[in-house]
Write a protein that holds these residues in place. Structure first.
Motif, PDB file in Angstrom:
ATOM      1  N   ALA A  54       4.718   3.902  14.459  1.00 48.18           N
ATOM      2  CA  ALA A  54       4.729   3.506  13.051  1.00 48.18           C
ATOM      3  C   ALA A  54       3.517   4.075  12.337  1.00 48.18           C
ATOM      4  O   ALA A  54       2.449   4.285  12.929  1.00 48.18           O
ATOM      5  CB  ALA A  54       4.734   1.983  12.941  1.00 48.18           C
ATOM      6  N   THR A  55       3.676   4.334  11.054  1.00 48.61           N
ATOM      7  CA  THR A  55       2.575   4.831  10.229  1.00 48.61           C
ATOM      8  C   THR A  55       2.457   3.988   8.970  1.00 48.61           C
ATOM      9  O   THR A  55       3.354   3.195   8.647  1.00 48.61           O
ATOM     10  CB  THR A  55       2.806   6.301   9.813  1.00 48.61           C
ATOM     11  N   LYS A  56       1.370   4.175   8.270  1.00 49.74           N
ATOM     12  CA  LYS A  56       1.141   3.426   7.031  1.00 49.74           C
ATOM     13  C   LYS A  56       2.238   3.699   6.008  1.00 49.74           C
ATOM     14  O   LYS A  56       2.584   2.829   5.200  1.00 49.74           O
ATOM     15  CB  LYS A  56      -0.225   3.810   6.467  1.00 49.74           C
ATOM     16  N   ASN A  86       5.138 -11.089   9.505  1.00 51.68           N
ATOM     17  CA  ASN A  86       4.343  -9.881   9.280  1.00 51.68           C
ATOM     18  C   ASN A  86       4.551  -9.283   7.895  1.00 51.68           C
ATOM     19  O   ASN A  86       4.625  -8.071   7.725  1.00 51.68           O
ATOM     20  CB  ASN A  86       4.629  -8.820  10.355  1.00 51.68           C
ATOM     21  N   VAL A  87       4.639 -10.139   6.900  1.00 53.82           N
ATOM     22  CA  VAL A  87       4.680  -9.701   5.513  1.00 53.82           C
ATOM     23  C   VAL A  87       3.473 -10.304   4.785  1.00 53.82           C
ATOM     24  O   VAL A  87       3.254 -11.508   4.836  1.00 53.82           O
ATOM     25  CB  VAL A  87       5.987 -10.126   4.815  1.00 53.82           C
ATOM     26  N   HIS A  88       2.711  -9.443   4.151  1.00 54.07           N
ATOM     27  CA  HIS A  88       1.500  -9.847   3.438  1.00 54.07           C
ATOM     28  C   HIS A  88       1.834  -9.915   1.949  1.00 54.07           C
ATOM     29  O   HIS A  88       2.299  -8.937   1.383  1.00 54.07           O
ATOM     30  CB  HIS A  88       0.400  -8.827   3.701  1.00 54.07           C
ATOM     31  N   THR A  89       1.621 -11.069   1.336  1.00 53.33           N
ATOM     32  CA  THR A  89       1.982 -11.242  -0.067  1.00 53.33           C
ATOM     33  C   THR A  89       0.750 -11.475  -0.924  1.00 53.33           C
ATOM     34  O   THR A  89      -0.176 -12.173  -0.522  1.00 53.33           O
ATOM     35  CB  THR A  89       2.961 -12.417  -0.234  1.00 53.33           C
ATOM     36  N   MET A 105       4.704  -7.949  -2.289  1.00 56.02           N
ATOM     37  CA  MET A 105       4.923  -8.164  -0.863  1.00 56.02           C
ATOM     38  C   MET A 105       4.798  -6.833  -0.130  1.00 56.02           C
ATOM     39  O   MET A 105       5.384  -5.830  -0.547  1.00 56.02           O
ATOM     40  CB  MET A 105       6.305  -8.761  -0.610  1.00 56.02           C
ATOM     41  N   PHE A 106       4.040  -6.828   0.959  1.00 57.93           N
ATOM     42  CA  PHE A 106       3.826  -5.632   1.759  1.00 57.93           C
ATOM     43  C   PHE A 106       4.362  -5.876   3.169  1.00 57.93           C
ATOM     44  O   PHE A 106       4.031  -6.882   3.794  1.00 57.93           O
ATOM     45  CB  PHE A 106       2.340  -5.283   1.835  1.00 57.93           C
ATOM     46  N   LEU A 190      -1.234  -1.929  10.200  1.00 60.64           N
ATOM     47  CA  LEU A 190      -0.777  -1.002   9.165  1.00 60.64           C
ATOM     48  C   LEU A 190      -0.482  -1.722   7.855  1.00 60.64           C
ATOM     49  O   LEU A 190      -0.794  -1.211   6.773  1.00 60.64           O
ATOM     50  CB  LEU A 190       0.471  -0.260   9.654  1.00 60.64           C
ATOM     51  N   VAL A 191       0.092  -2.909   7.945  1.00 59.75           N
ATOM     52  CA  VAL A 191       0.364  -3.690   6.725  1.00 59.75           C
ATOM     53  C   VAL A 191      -0.950  -4.086   6.058  1.00 59.75           C
ATOM     54  O   VAL A 191      -1.113  -3.945   4.838  1.00 59.75           O
ATOM     55  CB  VAL A 191       1.200  -4.945   7.063  1.00 59.75           C
ATOM     56  N   ASP A 192      -1.896  -4.580   6.841  1.00 59.49           N
ATOM     57  CA  ASP A 192      -3.189  -4.985   6.280  1.00 59.49           C
ATOM     58  C   ASP A 192      -3.909  -3.798   5.631  1.00 59.49           C
ATOM     59  O   ASP A 192      -4.524  -3.938   4.566  1.00 59.49           O
ATOM     60  CB  ASP A 192      -4.073  -5.585   7.377  1.00 59.49           C
ATOM     61  N   ARG A 193      -3.828  -2.637   6.260  1.00 59.76           N
ATOM     62  CA  ARG A 193      -4.474  -1.450   5.708  1.00 59.76           C
ATOM     63  C   ARG A 193      -3.853  -1.062   4.367  1.00 59.76           C
ATOM     64  O   ARG A 193      -4.552  -0.693   3.431  1.00 59.76           O
ATOM     65  CB  ARG A 193      -4.356  -0.296   6.700  1.00 59.76           C
ATOM     66  N   ARG A 194      -2.541  -1.183   4.295  1.00 59.69           N
ATOM     67  CA  ARG A 194      -1.839  -0.863   3.047  1.00 59.69           C
ATOM     68  C   ARG A 194      -2.266  -1.798   1.926  1.00 59.69           C
ATOM     69  O   ARG A 194      -2.468  -1.377   0.785  1.00 59.69           O
ATOM     70  CB  ARG A 194      -0.329  -0.989   3.290  1.00 59.69           C
ATOM     71  N   VAL A 195      -2.440  -3.065   2.244  1.00 59.98           N
ATOM     72  CA  VAL A 195      -2.883  -4.042   1.249  1.00 59.98           C
ATOM     73  C   VAL A 195      -4.304  -3.749   0.806  1.00 59.98           C
ATOM     74  O   VAL A 195      -4.629  -3.788  -0.392  1.00 59.98           O
ATOM     75  CB  VAL A 195      -2.785  -5.479   1.811  1.00 59.98           C
ATOM     76  N   GLU A 196      -5.166  -3.451   1.750  1.00 59.77           N
ATOM     77  CA  GLU A 196      -6.572  -3.174   1.433  1.00 59.77           C
ATOM     78  C   GLU A 196      -6.714  -1.966   0.524  1.00 59.77           C
ATOM     79  O   GLU A 196      -7.610  -1.929  -0.334  1.00 59.77           O
ATOM     80  CB  GLU A 196      -7.359  -2.964   2.728  1.00 59.77           C
ATOM     81  N   GLU A 197      -5.865  -0.987   0.687  1.00 61.05           N
ATOM     82  CA  GLU A 197      -5.922   0.192  -0.167  1.00 61.05           C
ATOM     83  C   GLU A 197      -5.400  -0.107  -1.571  1.00 61.05           C
ATOM     84  O   GLU A 197      -5.865   0.472  -2.554  1.00 61.05           O
ATOM     85  CB  GLU A 197      -5.117   1.336   0.458  1.00 61.05           C
ATOM     86  N   ALA A 198      -4.437  -1.010  -1.656  1.00 61.16           N
ATOM     87  CA  ALA A 198      -3.858  -1.338  -2.954  1.00 61.16           C
ATOM     88  C   ALA A 198      -4.737  -2.300  -3.746  1.00 61.16           C
ATOM     89  O   ALA A 198      -4.805  -2.229  -4.979  1.00 61.16           O
ATOM     90  CB  ALA A 198      -2.470  -1.947  -2.766  1.00 61.16           C
ATOM     91  N   PHE A 199      -5.431  -3.207  -3.055  1.00 59.73           N
ATOM     92  CA  PHE A 199      -6.261  -4.223  -3.709  1.00 59.73           C
ATOM     93  C   PHE A 199      -7.611  -4.290  -2.996  1.00 59.73           C
ATOM     94  O   PHE A 199      -7.683  -4.658  -1.821  1.00 59.73           O
ATOM     95  CB  PHE A 199      -5.589  -5.592  -3.654  1.00 59.73           C
TER      96      PHE A 199
END
Length: 242
Positions: A54-56, A86-89, A105-106, A190-199
């Motif tokens: 899996a990737t970001k 495993n969904v970060h909101t 939601m990510f 990967l989900v957490d990284r995506r959130v950190e980049e967005a916010f």
């Protein structure tokens, strides 16, 4: 989610919500539905991992409007459904609470689908229950319903955590793929990284103190709720406490 699996889960939802259904029958439908949706999520994660790492870029972002009344509690419900799956909101801190919240939601597409299905169903189930329950005469309706919602939320989350753990254990016992724990940990990273980049300025909210006698009734409703069919934050602002 495959059409066959989705149809099966929807039928279980409809059966459990039928007023003619006895509590014992509803609980049986609930447990079967919860196990199905957990098994689907775990199996899909393992299948994807076996095909390619899996990737970001595999992590999607979707937006949803959480309506009032009780938008804060409803957004907490969304968080507590999402976290075990495993969904970060992220709750956006804009507008008036009475108007509801915008929530991002990510997650991986299969997990987002599970969360959206469950959230929609559980909102309906909660609304039906609240419409038929009268608070005691000495307590305000608002206090009772907020306490009820938190009892419902915490019980639903505990059941989801148990169903996911059970599905992961059964997948490992089959021994036909990579370690479930490692696959899920990689996906969470990967989900957490995506959130950190967005916010970049997320803040956690303060813990919620529940007042009101409705908590126990909410727990009972959460135990009956059909689960067949997250860290919540504000942007900028705060994450929903548990």
């Amino acid at each position: 989610m495959s059409d066959g699996m989705l149809d099966k889960i929807r039928k279980l939802l409809a059966q459990a919500e039928d007023p003619a259904c006895t509590p014992a029958e509803a609980e049986a439908f609930n447990q079967r539905a919860a196990d199905l949706i957990a098994k689907y999520g775990i199996d899909k994660a393992l299948l994807d991992a076996a095909k390619a790492p899996a990737t970001k870029e595999d992590v999607d972002r979707r937006k949803i409007h959480v309506p009032g009344p009780y938008a804060w509690e409803k957004s907490a419900l969304l968080y507590n459904i999402g976290e075990p799956l495993n969904v970060h909101t992220v709750r956006h801190n804009n507008g008036r609470r009475s108007d509801g919240y915008k929530v991002s939601m990510f997650g991986f597409p299969s997990d987002l689908e599970r969360v959206e299905l469950l959230f929609t169903s559980l909102l309906v189930q909660a609304s039906h229950s609240l419409a038929t329950i009268q608070p005691p005469p000495w307590e305000s309706t608002v206090s009772y319903r907020k306490a009820w919602m938190w009892g419902f939320i915490n019980t639903v989350k505990a059941r989801l955590v148990a169903a996911e753990s059970r599905a992961a254990r059964e997948a490992d016992e089959r021994g036909d793929g990579p370690s479930t724990a490692l696959v899920l940990a990689d996906r969470k990273t990967l989900v957490d990284r995506r959130v950190e980049e967005a916010f970049t300025d997320l803040k956690r909210s303060k813990s919620v103190t529940v007042k009101g006698s409705g908590y126990r009734d909410g727990q009972a409703a959460g135990q009956r709720a059909d689960l067949g069919g997250s860290r919540l934050g504000q942007a900028p602002g705060a994450a929903i406490g548990r």
